[in-house]
Scaffold this motif. Structure first.
Motif, PDB file in Angstrom:
ATOM      1  N   PRO A   6      39.239  43.976  51.609  1.00 39.63           N
ATOM      2  CA  PRO A   6      38.878  42.653  52.143  1.00 39.63           C
ATOM      3  C   PRO A   6      39.880  42.139  53.184  1.00 39.63           C
ATOM      4  CG  PRO A   6      38.802  42.671  49.733  1.00 39.63           C
ATOM      5  CD  PRO A   6      39.414  43.975  50.162  1.00 39.63           C
ATOM      6  N   GLN A  42      40.700  43.754  55.707  1.00 35.72           N
ATOM      7  CA  GLN A  42      40.217  44.296  56.982  1.00 35.72           C
ATOM      8  C   GLN A  42      41.343  44.870  57.821  1.00 35.72           C
ATOM      9  OE1 GLN A  42      37.925  40.926  58.528  1.00 35.72           O
ATOM     10  NE2 GLN A  42      36.069  41.804  57.620  1.00 35.72           N
ATOM     11  N   THR A  96      34.960  46.307  54.474  1.00 30.18           N
ATOM     12  CA  THR A  96      35.452  45.049  53.901  1.00 30.18           C
ATOM     13  C   THR A  96      35.335  45.061  52.376  1.00 30.18           C
ATOM     14  OG1 THR A  96      34.810  43.934  55.924  1.00 30.18           O
ATOM     15  CG2 THR A  96      35.208  42.525  54.027  1.00 30.18           C
ATOM     16  N   THR A 137      37.205  47.991  61.126  1.00 35.30           N
ATOM     17  CA  THR A 137      37.767  47.373  59.918  1.00 35.30           C
ATOM     18  C   THR A 137      36.964  46.143  59.477  1.00 35.30           C
ATOM     19  OG1 THR A 137      39.254  45.980  61.223  1.00 35.30           O
ATOM     20  CG2 THR A 137      40.144  48.082  60.474  1.00 35.30           C
ATOM     21  N   GLN A 138      35.955  45.779  60.292  1.00 39.06           N
ATOM     22  CA  GLN A 138      35.184  44.555  60.008  1.00 39.06           C
ATOM     23  C   GLN A 138      33.821  44.838  59.392  1.00 39.06           C
ATOM     24  OE1 GLN A 138      36.743  41.640  61.371  1.00 39.06           O
ATOM     25  NE2 GLN A 138      38.389  42.973  62.080  1.00 39.06           N
ATOM     26  N   GLU A 193      30.791  45.838  56.796  1.00 38.92           N
ATOM     27  CA  GLU A 193      30.578  45.441  55.391  1.00 38.92           C
ATOM     28  C   GLU A 193      31.166  46.463  54.430  1.00 38.92           C
ATOM     29  OE1 GLU A 193      26.673  44.436  53.818  1.00 38.92           O
ATOM     30  OE2 GLU A 193      26.370  43.246  55.651  1.00 38.92           O
TER      31      GLU A 193
END
Ligand SMILES: N[C@@H](CCC(=O)N[C@@H](CS)C(=O)NCC(=O)O)C(=O)O
Length: 216
Positions: A53, A55, A49, A43-44, A46
């Motif tokens: 955003p 995450q 995200t 979930t982190q 790029e």
């Protein structure tokens, strides 16, 4: 009702990711799933995200509509793809308000205020801090509200209205969570949960969410 657009979900393996998958199965929707998990780093990234955003999982993309939050996604799917013979689709303002009342109650009081507090300060204590008093108090809080819900279900088969709907998806998913946390459910809640877990859509979503069953 089946649709030709491709719905894409991100997220698997948790009660929150289970909800929109269950709704999609109830509605007979075709979908793709990227079964990313929490705290795996997935979930982190790029790419993720950029999509979400926050995450967090679950996340859904349906054509140009990107949406996070298990309740919002589930409600969107029912509103867009539901029909009178699928899940409860409240028509009047009053009926929508009544469903909203119960969905908010189950999500706010059982999921976020109680079960997730137990998770944060129990299973996830390495991240959020160990707080045994918070866990004990959250459990007692959930038990109180499960009592209110059990009383409500004395006179009806579904949480709201005369057919299975979003409030039931919310409640059954929270009851599953409570059972995992060794709550002693009342006979009424046990019977309610047992009945709805027999739904074919529940079983299909369960296999997809927890056993990685291939889904296109
Ligand atoms: N309110 C959100 C909660 C979403 C949520 O917290 N998801 C957790 C998994 S259950 C998550 O993504 N955790 C990943 C992380 O915190 O890194 C919902 O209902 O969808």
């Amino acid at each position: 009702m089946a649709d030709t657009r491709t719905i894409h979900f991100w997220g698997a393996g948790t009660l929150r990711t289970f909800r929109p998958l269950w709704v999609a199965e109830e509605l007979g929707l075709a979908y793709e799933l990227s079964g990313i998990g929490p705290r795996t780093g997935e979930t982190q990234t790029e790419d993720y995200t950029r999509l979400n955003p926050k995450q967090k999982i679950p996340f859904m993309q349906d054509a140009h509509m990107g949406l996070s939050e298990s309740v919002a996604i589930s409600r969107y799917l029912i509103a867009r793809y539901g029909s009178a013979d699928s899940l409860l689709t409240p028509e009047t303002l009053e009926a929508r308000a009544r469903e909203d009342e119960w969905v908010s109650y189950v999500y706010g009081e059982l999921d976020e205020t109680a079960l997730y507090v137990m998770r944060r300060h129990g299973d996830l204590k390495a991240i959020y801090g160990e707080a045994p008093a918070a866990v004990t108090s959250a459990k007692a809080y959930a038990e109180k509200h499960l009592g209110v819900i059990a009383q409500h279900l004395q006179s009806q088969e579904f949480v709201v209205g005369d057919r299975f709907g979003l409030a039931d998806v919310m409640l059954v998913s929270c009851l599953d969570w409570a059972v995992r946390y060794e709550f002693d459910l009342s006979p009424k809640l046990q019977a309610y949960r047992d009945i709805h877990r027999q739904r074919p859509a529940y079983r299909r979503a369960y296999a997809v969410n927890y056993q990685g069953a291939a889904k296109v």
